[in-house]
Design an enzyme around this catalytic site. Structure first.
Site, short mmCIF file in Angstrom:
data_model
loop_
_atom_site.label_atom_id
_atom_site.label_comp_id
_atom_site.label_asym_id
_atom_site.label_seq_id
_atom_site.Cartn_x
_atom_site.Cartn_y
_atom_site.Cartn_z
N LYS A 168 2.29 9.50 -0.94
CA LYS A 168 1.87 9.41 -2.34
C LYS A 168 2.95 9.90 -3.30
O LYS A 168 3.04 9.43 -4.44
CB LYS A 168 0.58 10.21 -2.56
CG LYS A 168 -0.64 9.62 -1.85
CD LYS A 168 -1.05 8.30 -2.43
CE LYS A 168 -2.37 7.78 -1.84
NZ LYS A 168 -2.65 6.40 -2.28
N SER A 191 1.06 7.63 7.24
CA SER A 191 1.15 7.78 5.78
C SER A 191 1.03 9.23 5.33
O SER A 191 1.49 9.57 4.25
CB SER A 191 0.07 6.93 5.12
OG SER A 191 -1.21 7.27 5.63
N GLU A 208 -6.25 10.07 -10.63
CA GLU A 208 -7.47 10.14 -9.84
C GLU A 208 -7.05 10.52 -8.43
O GLU A 208 -5.91 10.31 -8.04
CB GLU A 208 -8.19 8.79 -9.83
CG GLU A 208 -7.68 7.77 -8.78
CD GLU A 208 -6.25 7.32 -8.97
OE1 GLU A 208 -5.74 7.41 -10.10
OE2 GLU A 208 -5.63 6.89 -7.98
#
Lengths: 265, 409
Positions: free
Chosen positions: B103, B392, B125
């Site tokens: 991210k 991830s 968010e």
């Protein structure tokens, strides 16, 4: 009001504004969420709002993810969904109410798409005069915008405080009925104090269109309605009516009546 | 001016409507947002185009990715998992990035964009909390105000990440509407932005939302695939047979897929969350079981009922618990360039333990879905086939939740 009340079938938005203009009066546009707090209350509310002097009624189709709405309309939408209300049952409620004021179907795009290609025809058959799609701004989807423009319903377009001058003419040209001017930043909901000064934006709109300009967002008291009505062709009231309707139909009708009196007085 | 006389006729104007959002993937994508946001999306589109042409921007981004995020992330050969699966398995280690997930690649780039646009307040968010933590981190680094919307249910599941965000100076706003998960956190972030767009930038965390977000987030995440492709070539002398990544909104998957899209011999597999089963109605498999619809500003596949109401998603993994999916994934599926499969909660939990025990790597529950798909398909490949799996994120955030499930018994 006498002239308007004699019309049995639903009246066009343009004729309503012409009649108002002839009487030097401003439109009171009232929003309700279909099915809130209950389907039967919506029927009574539609009738009550007409009797209290609403000139146009926006009938809100509930949606699970209303990103343009504040807490009051969000909660009403959730309650209506819990009551099983859909786009088509919203139209049935309108039929049961049998009101003659022009009614605008107020919806997010997804429930409208799910209702299918003949949804606009069903809406027109149910007596809907116009449609407003919150999340379909000018140019977002020309094919679907053309579908709405060709439907025979008035296509109500929104103008925001952030809308640049070079979009105004296009928005008005590809809209009809009236232009809905959002008076301030943010989602729907009541606000205390004086409403935003929309005078400059109304003047800009008048320079590019003859469509009536109605101002909404954050108008919740008779004093605010009166103040805003002096700057535009109409005032849109939403959350305050929905909030009152949560208490009782009578409370909502009384609020609208007091707004009508403040605007006409 | 059309309609000077007859206001009802003007919508029938013969003037074509200019399409202001050419940014679609096939028919998917678009900008289905309130009018208030249109100028900000135009501004972002222009600022991003300018920034990508500006060497001072791209060099600062590269420097941040290297010195702050810790890129390039390693490509790890997984010998014991390879033996288990019957193919050569390589793991792209986004779990080793600063803050523990992919991210941050996007958060760094968008924070630089926000600064360039003169916006000092950041909205985000978060579902699992990884995007919220990444955003809070870059906001601390650049001295920007940070407000993160997070569903109450996710705050409960990811308590540690809530603390991390607050430690980093962010305000975490609980979202109690709707499903109290990522969907409603995203709606609430959009509502904030509708009211604050003049001074705030919304750092959306996945390849979702109105254009230009899906493209910007994909571009900023595409460093994953660019690195992995070069690393595979260097390590194996060839490209992988299959590239596998989990898909919620789909940012790590688009990030790793993008560099391989033109390599037609490379199979791209996105793994959605089947939750308690595809037939249970409790899953997050938007591509497998959804249909086209509009949510959060774009047209893509969506879990919805016949009336266009969005259905609640479910996954054991908070980061996959979303009823929509990025529009480019919908497009890659429709043109048959990528395949989308699904993995249940229990399969993902088994893979969570499997990778931990075979390789000493605790994956995020999201990434465990990608691992699970190759584990569930063991024996399908030959020993010489190489599989590239995107890890991830790391699983530290999930350890408390999984320990409550008594997985090890």
């Amino acid at each position: 009001m006498e002239s308007a009340s004699e019309i049995i079938s639903s009246e066009s938005i343009a004729r309503r504004f012409e009649a108002l203009r002839a009487e030097s009066r401003r439109a009171l546009v009232c929003y309700v969420t279909a099915g809130h707090p209950s389907p039967s209350a919506t029927v009574e509310l539609l009738q009550g709002l007409e009797g209290a002097g609403a000139d146009v009624i926006e009938l809100g189709v509930p949606f699970s993810d209303p990103v343009a709405d504040g807490p009051v309309i969000q909660a009403s939408s959730a309650a209506a969904l819990a009551n099983g209300v859909t786009l088509d049952s919203s139209l049935e409620l309108l039929g049961r109410a049998g009101v003659s004021v022009p009614v605008v179907l107020f919806t997010y795009l997804n429930p409208l798409l799910a209702a299918g290609p003949d949804a606009l025809g069903r809406a027109a058959a149910a007596g809907i005069a116009g449609i407003l799609v919150t999340d379909l701004p000018l140019g977002a989807d020309p094919a679907r915008e053309a579908w709405l423009a060709r439907s025979g319903l008035d296509f109500i377009r929104l103008v925001a405080p952030t809308t640049p001058d070079d979009r105004l003419a296009g928005i008005c040209e590809h809209g009809s009925g009236f232009v809905y001017l959002i008076s301030r930043m943010g989602v729907t909901g009541t606000r205390d104090g004086a409403p935003a000064d929309v005078g400059p934006m109304v003047r800009k709109l008048r320079s590019v269109t003859d469509l009536p300009v109605c101002v909404g967002f954050g108008i919740s008291t008779p004093a605010q309605a009166r103040a805003v009505s002096k700057m535009a062709d109409g005032v849109v009231v939403g959350s305050a009516i929905v909030q009152a309707a949560g208490d009782s139909v009578e409370a909502a009708v009384n609020l609208v009546r007091s707004m009508r009196e403040a605007m006409d007085g | 001016m059309a309609g000077k006389k007859d206001a009802t006729a003007v919508a029938n104007s013969q003037q074509p409507i200019a399409n202001s959002s050419p940014d679609r993937f096939g028919e998917f994508g678009g900008r289905y947002v309130p009018e208030t946001l249109i100028p900000a999306l135009d501004q972002l589109t222009a600022a991003y185009a300018e920034a990508m042409e500006d060497p001072s921007f791209t060099s600062e981004l590269d420097e941040m990715l290297r010195d702050y995020v810790g890129r390039p992330s390693p490509l790890t050969f997984a010998p014991r998992l390879s033996e288990h699966v019957g193919a050569r398995v390589f793991l792209k280690r986004e779990d080793l990035n600063h803050t523990g997930a992919h991210k941050i690649n996007n958060a760094v780039g968008q924070a630089l964009l926000a600064r360039r646009m003169g916006k000092r307040r950041i909205i985000a968010e978060t579902g699992a909390g990884q995007h919220g933590v990444a955003t809070a981190t870059v906001c601390a680094r650049f001295g920007l105000e940070c407000v993160v919307y997070m569903g109450e249910e996710d705050m409960r599941r990811q308590e540690l990440n809530v603390f991390r965000m607050r430690l980093l100076g962010a305000t975490v706003v609980p979202v109690s509407s709707g499903t109290r998960t990522l969907k409603d956190a995203t709606s609430e972030a959009i509502r904030d932005w509708v009211g604050s767009v003049n001074d705030s930038h919304y750092i959306i965390g996945s390849v979702v939302g109105p254009a230009p977000y899906p493209r910007i987030v994909r571009d900023l995440q595409s460093v994953i695939g660019r690195e992995a492709r070069a690393q595979m070539l260097e390590r194996t002398g060839g490209l992988p047979k299959v590239v596998v990544a989990c898909v919620g909104g789909g940012s790590n998957a688009m990030g790793i897929f993008h560099a391989f899209v033109d390599d037609v011999g490379v199979e791209l597999v996105g793994v959605e969350a089947a939750g308690r089963g595809l037939d249970s109605m409790e899953h997050s498999a938007s591509l497998a079981r959804g249909s086209p619809g509009v949510l959060h500003g774009s047209l893509s596949y969506l879990l919805q009922d016949e009336h266009g109401q969005v259905r609640p998603a479910h996954s054991v993994s908070a980061g996959l618990d979303y009823p929509g999916v990025g529009p480019e994934h919908a497009y890659l599926m429709e043109i048959h360039r990528a395949t989308y499969v699904s993995i249940s909660d229990s399969e993902a939990l088994r893979a969570f333990a499997l990778l931990s025990r075979l390789e000493g790597i605790i994956p995020a529950l999201e990434s465990a879905h990608a691992v699970a798909w190759i584990a569930e398909n063991r024996g399908r490949w030959s020993d010489s086939d190489s599989l590239l799996v995107c890890i991830s994120g790391r699983g530290d955030k999930d350890v408390a939740q999984v320990s409550d499930m008594d997985l090890l018994s």
